[in-house]
Scaffold this motif. Structure first.
Motif, PDB file in Angstrom:
ATOM      1  N   ASP A 211      -8.637  20.398  28.297  1.00 13.40           N
ATOM      2  CA  ASP A 211      -7.674  21.458  27.987  1.00 13.40           C
ATOM      3  C   ASP A 211      -7.964  21.923  26.562  1.00 13.40           C
ATOM      4  O   ASP A 211      -7.698  21.204  25.611  1.00 13.40           O
ATOM      5  CB  ASP A 211      -6.266  20.867  28.116  1.00 13.40           C
ATOM      6  CG  ASP A 211      -5.199  21.800  27.594  1.00 13.40           C
ATOM      7  OD1 ASP A 211      -5.431  23.018  27.549  1.00 13.40           O
ATOM      8  OD2 ASP A 211      -4.116  21.283  27.228  1.00 13.40           O
ATOM      9  N   THR A 212      -8.558  23.121  26.435  1.00 11.06           N
ATOM     10  CA  THR A 212      -8.991  23.580  25.109  1.00 11.06           C
ATOM     11  C   THR A 212      -7.849  24.305  24.388  1.00 11.06           C
ATOM     12  O   THR A 212      -6.840  24.673  24.984  1.00 11.06           O
ATOM     13  CB  THR A 212     -10.224  24.502  25.207  1.00 11.06           C
ATOM     14  OG1 THR A 212      -9.864  25.688  25.919  1.00 11.06           O
ATOM     15  CG2 THR A 212     -11.380  23.806  25.910  1.00 11.06           C
TER      16      THR A 212
ATOM     17  N   SER B 263      -2.127  24.285  28.751  1.00 14.76           N
ATOM     18  CA  SER B 263      -1.599  22.915  28.673  1.00 14.76           C
ATOM     19  C   SER B 263      -0.466  22.715  29.674  1.00 14.76           C
ATOM     20  O   SER B 263      -0.327  21.640  30.265  1.00 14.76           O
ATOM     21  CB  SER B 263      -1.081  22.633  27.257  1.00 14.76           C
ATOM     22  OG  SER B 263      -2.148  22.748  26.334  1.00 14.76           O
TER      23      SER B 263
ATOM     24  N   THR C  79      -2.123  23.085  21.426  1.00 15.96           N
ATOM     25  CA  THR C  79      -3.195  22.095  21.498  1.00 15.96           C
ATOM     26  C   THR C  79      -4.066  22.215  20.253  1.00 15.96           C
ATOM     27  O   THR C  79      -4.399  23.316  19.830  1.00 15.96           O
ATOM     28  CB  THR C  79      -4.047  22.358  22.752  1.00 15.96           C
ATOM     29  OG1 THR C  79      -3.170  22.474  23.861  1.00 15.96           O
ATOM     30  CG2 THR C  79      -5.051  21.254  22.990  1.00 15.96           C
TER      31      THR C  79
HETATM   32 MG    MG Z   1      -2.555  24.233  24.864  1.00 19.97          MG
END
Ligand code: MG
Ligand code: GDP
Length: 170
Positions: free
Chosen positions: A61-62, A20, A38
């Protein structure tokens, strides 16, 4: 001529590796010391001009948590590019990155442009993974490798730029 390319890009890697933060640095030019974890995945987009093309990255963005693993294929399926991120100060995150490479090479788009990012390159005093071993691994597996720092911005634009250059032209 100038081409417009839309490219789905996914970031994969261990929780805390800095996925992230890399995206935040690339998309907004910012860094926060206490980036929130996240949940699921987050979407961003950013456009980058390279010499012969304008690439619009559609970035997933996983989360990286094991409990979200079954969702990962939704994000890497059909992706034109992937950045697999580990933390140079965390050996386990490097092992996790290798697992992601394995999974992508087995299940992902065979033409996917894959980058290996050794993030937190600013944490030299706590380094656990050498650049040499990562470079050798990357070369053997057909990825390109860069050490990055979302904190200092080192190589962050560069890794996206390098991907943009390698995306297939129509
Ligand atoms: Mg993240
Ligand atoms: P993610 O789980 O992979 O998305 O990782 P985050 O982006 O949430 O980052 C996890 C933690 O590492 C946060 O506290 C970030 O501030 C920190 N971090 C991320 N990138 C860097 C970096 O390049 N250098 C340093 N020193 N810390 C970083």
């Amino acid at each position: 001529g100038n081409q417009n390319i839309n490219a789905k890009l996914v970031l994969l890697g261990d929780v805390g590796a800095g996925k992230s933060s890399l995206v935040l640095r690339f998309v907004k030019g910012q860094f926060v010391e206490f980036q929130e974890s996240t949940i699921g995945a987050a979407f961003f987009s950013q456009t980058l001009a390279v010499n012969d093309a304008t690439v619009k990255f559609e970035i997933w963005d996983t989360a990286g948590q094991e409990r979200y693993h079954s969702l990962a294929p939704m994000y890497y399926r059909g992706a034109a590019a992937a950045i697999i991120v580990y933390d140079i100060s965390n050996q386990a995150s490097f092992e996790r990155a290798k697992k992601w490479v394995q999974e992508l090479q087995a299940q992902g788009n065979p033409n996917m442009v894959m980058a290996l990012a050794g993030n937190k390159a600013d944490l030299l005093d706590s380094r656990k993974v050498t650049a040499e071993e990562a470079q050798v691994y990357a070369q053997e597996h057909g990825l390109f490798f860069m050490e990055t720092s979302a904190k200092t911005a080192t190589n962050v634009n560069d890794i996206f730029y390098e991907i943009a250059k390698r995306l297939p032209r129509v």
